[in-house]
Design a protein around this motif. Structure first.
Motif, short mmCIF file in Angstrom:
data_model
loop_
_atom_site.label_atom_id
_atom_site.label_comp_id
_atom_site.label_asym_id
_atom_site.label_seq_id
_atom_site.Cartn_x
_atom_site.Cartn_y
_atom_site.Cartn_z
N PHE A 1 0.82 -1.20 0.00
CA PHE A 1 0.00 0.00 0.00
C PHE A 1 0.86 1.26 0.00
O PHE A 1 0.57 2.22 -0.72
CB PHE A 1 -0.94 -0.01 1.20
CG PHE A 1 -1.88 1.17 1.24
CD1 PHE A 1 -2.90 1.29 0.30
CD2 PHE A 1 -1.75 2.14 2.21
CE1 PHE A 1 -3.76 2.37 0.33
CE2 PHE A 1 -2.61 3.23 2.25
CZ PHE A 1 -3.62 3.35 1.31
N ASP B 1 -3.07 0.33 -4.82
CA ASP B 1 -4.37 0.52 -4.18
C ASP B 1 -5.16 -0.77 -4.01
O ASP B 1 -6.11 -0.80 -3.23
CB ASP B 1 -5.22 1.50 -5.01
CG ASP B 1 -4.64 2.91 -4.98
OD1 ASP B 1 -4.20 3.35 -3.90
OD2 ASP B 1 -4.63 3.56 -6.05
N GLN C 1 -5.08 7.30 4.26
CA GLN C 1 -4.09 7.87 3.35
C GLN C 1 -3.05 8.71 4.08
O GLN C 1 -2.05 9.12 3.48
CB GLN C 1 -4.79 8.74 2.30
CG GLN C 1 -5.80 8.00 1.44
CD GLN C 1 -5.15 7.04 0.47
OE1 GLN C 1 -4.03 7.24 0.03
NE2 GLN C 1 -5.86 5.96 0.12
#
Length: 457
Positions: A74, A79, A100
């Motif tokens: 990641f 993604d 994020q």
């Protein structure tokens, strides 16, 4: 899932991390800095275990590597990683999507993992390898990282062979789960072991009888058990050079000893379980709370007719900040039954990290009525509570004398503080035992020892 704890905050509190079967780390929904922090600290724990002859790296089919691959993938910009909505074990953090925040800021934690799994063990770890190569040479752990870094310098190597001139080390950390039909065993693998032998006794310290030999995996299911019996297990490792010393003994009951039973009371979202190892009751429970209108908790109990006294000692552990637990006497197992209970509960303070842990008596006088929580309560002090967390033992005592119920607490089991007696008319025959509610959608784990129920003639 793989559970582990690390000291991850400046206030000395414990972070609880979980790696599930997909490799998702609990903190993945919080931020990527804490995600890498947690698994980076666990690698240090694995290195310590390795130096003690135990292969914690390999635990649960290399679950740690799966977590590292997930995190590296990641943070390298990919993604397509799975994510499951997650409420953490403390109940404080509810993550609905992967975070994020701090994504792509790789921490100096990958070189050690790469060298162990890929170079030493010959496994594949493409994303860990990419992360290590991107950071190489690893510099220091940045301020607040809680790990030293410099992994390229510390851990790079071409090969490392286990010496063939020595026998294996003793296996470690036997985890036992018992039921009335079987006992499941799992342990940390011993370095250089080719096979294992499982030994069992019905008395602490033996003598032991070997019940299985030449077991190739670090797990075993013992199906030759009698319900309610407490068994004591050890495991040895063997290779061509000989057999190791025995592991530390682990005790577990094949189900609960008679006359104890267990039941989920009310419409609990998580099915609770109770196990016993001869000294402690381990209770995994869900449930909203013990003092709500509708019952919602896990109950471990036995029958009590007439007058009697219950005593138990709460054993501290890292658990939810919303849990409620204690002693209860109730008229049967139906939802909304009348009861009296002495509970430990987290009173709200406005700071989720610092609940005011208290004890109080609660009652329901008639079936279907609201729980009466108006009885006197008081806050718990050090050493039972430190910085809003249950860190020390606490003794609980609940006694019935006719329609009078007395609750008392003690920090040492010798000096007791009694709450005001409650007068409530309950039936002669009750169920008496340990009640635990997690206070959230997840379950929590609570331990009690020194549990006794004395019946007055």
């Amino acid at each position: 899932a793989l559970h582990y704890y690390v000291n991850g905050h400046g206030d000395g509190s414990l972070c609880h991390y979980i790696i599930n079967e997909d490799g998702q780390v609990q903190e993945s929904g919080r931020d990527q800095a804490h995600t890498q922090l947690g698994i980076g600290m666990l690698v240090e724990c694995c290195a310590i275990a390795w130096n003690q002859g135990l292969d914690l790296y390999a635990y649960d089919n290399n679950r740690l590597l799966k977590g590292f691959e997930y995190v590296a993938k990641f943070n390298l910009g990919n993604d397509n990683v799975p994510f499951t909505e997650w409420l953490d074990r403390t109940g404080k953090y509810h993550h609905t999507k992967i975070s994020q925040q701090a994504r792509g800021k790789l921490r100096a934690v990958y070189e050690q993992v790469y060298n162990h799994y890929v170079i030493e063990r010959g496994l594949t770890a493409p994303y860990v390898q990419q992360a290590a190569e991107k950071l190489r040479p690893e510099g220091p752990g940045k301020p607040g990282a809680d790990h030293p870094g410099y992994g390229t310098l510390y851990f790079s190597k071409s090969t490392e062979k286990i010496p063939s001139t020595t026998g294996p080390f003793s296996p470690g950390a036997i985890v036992a789960v018992g039921s009335g039909k079987e006992v499941k065993l799992k342990w940390i693998e011993s370095i250089a072991a080719d096979s294992y032998s499982i030994k069992r006794a019905t008395i602490h310290g033996g003598p032991y009888t070997t019940i299985a030999g030449s077991v190739s995996q670090s797990s075993y299911v013992d199906k030759q058990v009698k319900p309610g019996t407490i068994y004591y297990y050890t495991v040895t490792a063997s290779n061509k050079k000989g057999e190791s010393a025995s592991s530390y003994e682990t005790a577990i009951a094949a189900g609960l000893p008679s006359p104890y039973k267990q039941e989920n009371i009310g419409n609990t979202s998580v099915k609770g379980t109770t196990s016993f190892n001869g000294k402690e009751f381990k209770i995994e429970a869900g449930g909203e709370k013990l003092d709500s209108t509708n019952d919602d908790f896990h109950f471990t109990y036995q029958p009590l007719s007439g007058n009697g006294k219950m005593i138990a000692r709460f054993v501290p552990q890292t658990s939810s900040q919303f849990s409620e637990m204690g002693l209860m006497m109730r008229e049967g197992l139906a939802d909304n039954s009348p009861f009296v209970s002495l509970i430990i509960y987290p009173a709200k303070t406005g700071q989720i990290e610092l609940p005011d842990w208290q004890v109080k008596m609660i009652t329901r006088n008639v079936k279907g009525a609201r729980v009466d929580t108006s009885a006197v309560s008081f806050s718990l002090l050090d050493p039972t509570v430190t910085w809003g967390r249950l860190t020390g033992y606490l003794w609980l005592r609940l006694q019935r004398n006719g329609n009078s119920f007395a609750g008392s607490v003690s920090y040492d089991g010798k000096t007791w503080k009694q709450l005001p007696n409650l007068i409530i008319s309950l039936k002669k025959k009750l169920d008496a035992g340990l009640s635990v509610s997690s206070g959230m959608l997840n379950s929590t784990t609570v331990f009690f020892d020194n549990v006794s129920i004395n019946r007055n003639k």
